[in-house]
Write a protein that holds these residues in place. Structure first.
Motif, PDB file in Angstrom:
ATOM      1  N   MET A 175      37.423  34.885  80.946  1.00 39.48           N
ATOM      2  CA  MET A 175      36.869  34.738  79.626  1.00 39.48           C
ATOM      3  C   MET A 175      35.356  34.968  79.652  1.00 39.48           C
ATOM      4  O   MET A 175      34.821  35.537  78.704  1.00 39.48           O
ATOM      5  N   SER A 176      34.722  34.533  80.729  1.00 31.43           N
ATOM      6  CA  SER A 176      33.268  34.722  80.791  1.00 31.43           C
ATOM      7  C   SER A 176      32.910  36.209  80.855  1.00 31.43           C
ATOM      8  O   SER A 176      31.895  36.629  80.289  1.00 31.43           O
ATOM      9  N   ILE A 177      33.734  37.007  81.528  1.00 33.47           N
ATOM     10  CA  ILE A 177      33.487  38.455  81.580  1.00 33.47           C
ATOM     11  C   ILE A 177      33.648  39.064  80.187  1.00 33.47           C
ATOM     12  O   ILE A 177      32.847  39.901  79.767  1.00 33.47           O
ATOM     13  N   MET A 178      34.681  38.613  79.455  1.00 30.98           N
ATOM     14  CA  MET A 178      34.866  39.111  78.092  1.00 30.98           C
ATOM     15  C   MET A 178      33.675  38.743  77.218  1.00 30.98           C
ATOM     16  O   MET A 178      33.203  39.561  76.432  1.00 30.98           O
ATOM     17  N   ASP A 179      33.184  37.524  77.354  1.00 30.89           N
ATOM     18  CA  ASP A 179      32.014  37.102  76.591  1.00 30.89           C
ATOM     19  C   ASP A 179      30.797  37.942  76.938  1.00 30.89           C
ATOM     20  O   ASP A 179      30.016  38.321  76.059  1.00 30.89           O
TER      21      ASP A 179
ATOM     22  N   GLY B 133      33.722  41.815  69.380  1.00 30.09           N
ATOM     23  CA  GLY B 133      34.987  42.480  69.142  1.00 30.09           C
ATOM     24  C   GLY B 133      35.233  43.701  70.001  1.00 30.09           C
ATOM     25  O   GLY B 133      36.234  44.385  69.837  1.00 30.09           O
ATOM     26  N   MET B 134      34.301  44.009  70.918  1.00 28.99           N
ATOM     27  CA  MET B 134      34.500  45.167  71.803  1.00 28.99           C
ATOM     28  C   MET B 134      35.746  44.960  72.656  1.00 28.99           C
ATOM     29  O   MET B 134      36.545  45.868  72.820  1.00 28.99           O
ATOM     30  N   LEU B 135      35.919  43.755  73.187  1.00 32.98           N
ATOM     31  CA  LEU B 135      37.119  43.404  73.930  1.00 32.98           C
ATOM     32  C   LEU B 135      37.821  42.276  73.200  1.00 32.98           C
ATOM     33  O   LEU B 135      37.181  41.365  72.698  1.00 32.98           O
ATOM     34  N   GLU B 136      39.137  42.364  73.144  1.00 32.53           N
ATOM     35  CA  GLU B 136      39.936  41.319  72.511  1.00 32.53           C
ATOM     36  C   GLU B 136      41.152  41.031  73.372  1.00 32.53           C
ATOM     37  O   GLU B 136      41.573  41.881  74.165  1.00 32.53           O
ATOM     38  N   ILE B 137      41.736  39.869  73.185  1.00 33.05           N
ATOM     39  CA  ILE B 137      42.999  39.550  73.820  1.00 33.05           C
ATOM     40  C   ILE B 137      44.056  40.461  73.189  1.00 33.05           C
ATOM     41  O   ILE B 137      44.093  40.634  71.976  1.00 33.05           O
TER      42      ILE B 137
ATOM     43  N   ALA C 134      47.183  40.218  72.447  1.00 31.21           N
ATOM     44  CA  ALA C 134      48.089  39.652  71.449  1.00 31.21           C
ATOM     45  C   ALA C 134      47.432  39.509  70.077  1.00 31.21           C
ATOM     46  O   ALA C 134      48.121  39.369  69.078  1.00 31.21           O
ATOM     47  N   LEU C 135      46.120  39.564  69.998  1.00 30.38           N
ATOM     48  CA  LEU C 135      45.443  39.424  68.707  1.00 30.38           C
ATOM     49  C   LEU C 135      45.707  40.625  67.803  1.00 30.38           C
ATOM     50  O   LEU C 135      45.671  40.504  66.590  1.00 30.38           O
ATOM     51  N   GLY C 136      45.980  41.779  68.398  1.00 27.49           N
ATOM     52  CA  GLY C 136      46.177  42.984  67.603  1.00 27.49           C
ATOM     53  C   GLY C 136      47.620  43.244  67.215  1.00 27.49           C
ATOM     54  O   GLY C 136      47.926  44.267  66.626  1.00 27.49           O
ATOM     55  N   LEU C 137      48.525  42.341  67.543  1.00 22.34           N
ATOM     56  CA  LEU C 137      49.933  42.571  67.230  1.00 22.34           C
ATOM     57  C   LEU C 137      50.236  42.203  65.789  1.00 22.34           C
ATOM     58  O   LEU C 137      49.928  41.114  65.335  1.00 22.34           O
ATOM     59  N   ARG C 138      50.826  43.140  65.096  1.00 23.64           N
ATOM     60  CA  ARG C 138      51.296  42.882  63.732  1.00 23.64           C
ATOM     61  C   ARG C 138      52.670  43.510  63.623  1.00 23.64           C
ATOM     62  O   ARG C 138      52.812  44.723  63.734  1.00 23.64           O
ATOM     63  N   GLN C 139      53.667  42.697  63.415  1.00 25.90           N
ATOM     64  CA  GLN C 139      55.022  43.212  63.311  1.00 25.90           C
ATOM     65  C   GLN C 139      55.236  43.730  61.897  1.00 25.90           C
ATOM     66  O   GLN C 139      55.290  42.974  60.944  1.00 25.90           O
ATOM     67  N   THR C 140      55.358  45.044  61.776  1.00 23.39           N
ATOM     68  CA  THR C 140      55.520  45.659  60.456  1.00 23.39           C
ATOM     69  C   THR C 140      56.964  46.071  60.194  1.00 23.39           C
ATOM     70  O   THR C 140      57.259  46.591  59.142  1.00 23.39           O
TER      71      THR C 140
END
Length: 50
Positions: A1-5, A14-18, A20-26
């Motif tokens: 997490m510290s590397i992502m920060d 927002g350059m790096l995100e987890i 699962a945050l981008g999943l949207r079931q359409t």
């Protein structure tokens, strides 16, 4: 997490995100194609071919 920060601090929020945050079931499964006995009758299982 510290590397992502650190990366987000350097290159912008927002350059790096987890992932699962981008999943949207359409889509939704079409239950009308499912057999009423889809877990008990081997002959009624769908067959996938390539």
């Amino acid at each position: 997490m510290s590397i992502m920060d650190e990366v987000n601090g350097r290159f912008g929020r927002g350059m790096l995100e987890i992932a699962a945050l981008g999943l949207r079931q359409t889509w939704q499964m079409q239950l009308k194609w499912r057999s009423p006995r889809y877990t008990t009758c081997w002959n009624e299982l769908p067959v996938a071919s390539c």
